[in-house]
Design an enzyme around this catalytic site. Structure first.
Site, PDB file in Angstrom:
ATOM      1  N   ASP A   1       0.872  -1.154   0.000  1.00 36.58           N
ATOM      2  CA  ASP A   1       0.000   0.000   0.000  1.00 36.58           C
ATOM      3  C   ASP A   1       0.924   1.223   0.000  1.00 36.58           C
ATOM      4  O   ASP A   1       2.129   1.102   0.239  1.00 36.58           O
ATOM      5  CB  ASP A   1      -0.895  -0.027   1.241  1.00 36.58           C
ATOM      6  CG  ASP A   1      -1.798   1.184   1.339  1.00 36.58           C
ATOM      7  OD1 ASP A   1      -2.296   1.642   0.295  1.00 36.58           O
ATOM      8  OD2 ASP A   1      -1.993   1.682   2.461  1.00 36.58           O
TER       9      ASP A   1
ATOM     10  N   ASP B   1      -0.023   5.083   1.181  1.00 36.62           N
ATOM     11  CA  ASP B   1      -0.202   5.985   2.320  1.00 36.62           C
ATOM     12  C   ASP B   1      -0.282   5.207   3.628  1.00 36.62           C
ATOM     13  O   ASP B   1      -1.125   4.323   3.786  1.00 36.62           O
ATOM     14  CB  ASP B   1      -1.467   6.818   2.129  1.00 36.62           C
ATOM     15  CG  ASP B   1      -1.404   7.659   0.869  1.00 36.62           C
ATOM     16  OD1 ASP B   1      -0.450   8.431   0.738  1.00 36.62           O
ATOM     17  OD2 ASP B   1      -2.296   7.529   0.011  1.00 36.62           O
TER      18      ASP B   1
END
Length: 324
Positions: free
Chosen positions: A87, A89
């Site tokens: 991922d 953020d």
């Protein structure tokens, strides 16, 4: 008859739990200090080595008196993940509180919308995947600003224009390198690339914003080897598994051979729904979320001497069968 050696290692992976809340257990896997004892026997001409492991779990410098969980490991140095999927953020960079939130607020201020997302409110809004979806849900609940258009189609364009400006402001922060990579991220990516493991970033954030993080913070040499799946590349955002399914298909790998690094409950749900192993590295906004279904949970990846895990640990997840 030639003998074949089979090694089995029994270890305990432990987690801390909060007994006062039966619905949520904050799992934390820390460094295991192993004390091993080896037994040998012979079955049908095969030498069987069984390693019995007594672990000592260390969390914050203290060793708890008990541990939960049993791991059965069939050792194999050749099993590598086909792909390591990150991922963005909260995983590559802890961007939410002092990056995306600030950029949203600056955009709202420029447009004179009279809207400010404070730290706690933004934490709640993060349960909604995608910035455009987040703004739409917020305005639907609290009321649309006076300057917002009235028709649904025009509101979509209004949200898109806000998000475009927010992305520009966010990218400016990244280009100035005001937000650093989280500890251990570059190390783990370098280990994967060196061993021929495919690396990708799978995010609900805008593709330009994700590309800026990869390009400016990881550097051009790494960036050219990392595939990015982001933004509206799929019609449904996390917790839907679409983005991870797309990544596996595009990279030509089996989802069951992929290891995902996430930081949120919705990201974890997406990875597991895609049939992948998932390690959670908790971030500022997600530390209290429920990660019970994660294959492992850490506070961060880490660099030596504060390293929490590495590629070898990712490999071990594909070799282990967990028994509760």
């Amino acid at each position: 008859m030639a003998s074949t050696t089979i090694s089995l290692s029994l270890a305990t992976i432990s987690y801390s739990s909060t007994p006062s809340n039966s619905h949520k257990r904050a799992s934390s896997i820390a460094t295991l200090k192993l004390h091993e004892r080896t037994l040998s026997s012979s079955i049908l001409g095969k030498s069987l080595n069984i390693e019995k492991t007594t672990p000592r779990l260390i969390i914050g410098g203290r060793s708890p008196s008990s541990a939960a969980g049993v791991t059965c490991l069939a050792s194999s140095s050749s099993t590598l993940p086909s792909a390591l999927l990150f991922d963005c953020d909260g995983v590559l960079v802890d961007t939410e509180k002092d990056g995306h939130r600030i950029s949203f607020n600056d955009t709202f201020n420029e447009r004179e919308l009279g809207v400010t997302w404070d730290v706690d409110l933004y934490g709640e809004l993060l349960k909604i995947g995608g910035g455009k979806e987040r703004m739409t849900a917020y305005f639907n609940k609290t009321g649309w600003p006076d300057k917002a258009p009235k028709s649904e189609e025009e509101r979509k364009e209004f949200i898109a224009s806000l998000h475009k400006r927010k992305t520009e402001l966010f990218m400016a922060l990244i280009e100035k390198k005001l937000l650093p990579l989280r500890p251990g991220v570059a190390k783990l990516i370098d280990q994967a690339l060196a061993d021929g493991v495919k690396v990708a970033v799978c995010s609900t954030s805008n593709e330009k914003a994700v590309s800026a993080i990869v390009q400016f913070l990881l550097g051009a040499e790494r960036a050219e080897k990392i595939k990015i799946f982001a933004g509206d590349v799929v019609p449904r955002k996390k917790p839907d598994p679409a983005i991870y399914t797309l990544a596996a298909t595009t990279l030509g790998v089996d989802p069951s051979s992929c290891v995902v690094v996430e930081d949120s409950a919705i990201g974890l749900a997406a990875a597991k729904a895609a049939g992948m192993k998932c390690i959670v590295t908790k971030s500022g906004y997600t530390s209290s979320e429920d990660f019970l279904n994660a294959d492992a949970v850490f506070d961060f990846i880490g660099d030596p001497p504060e390293e929490r895990f590495d590629l070898a640990f990712c490999r071990s997840l594909l070799e282990k069968q967990y028994v509760s």
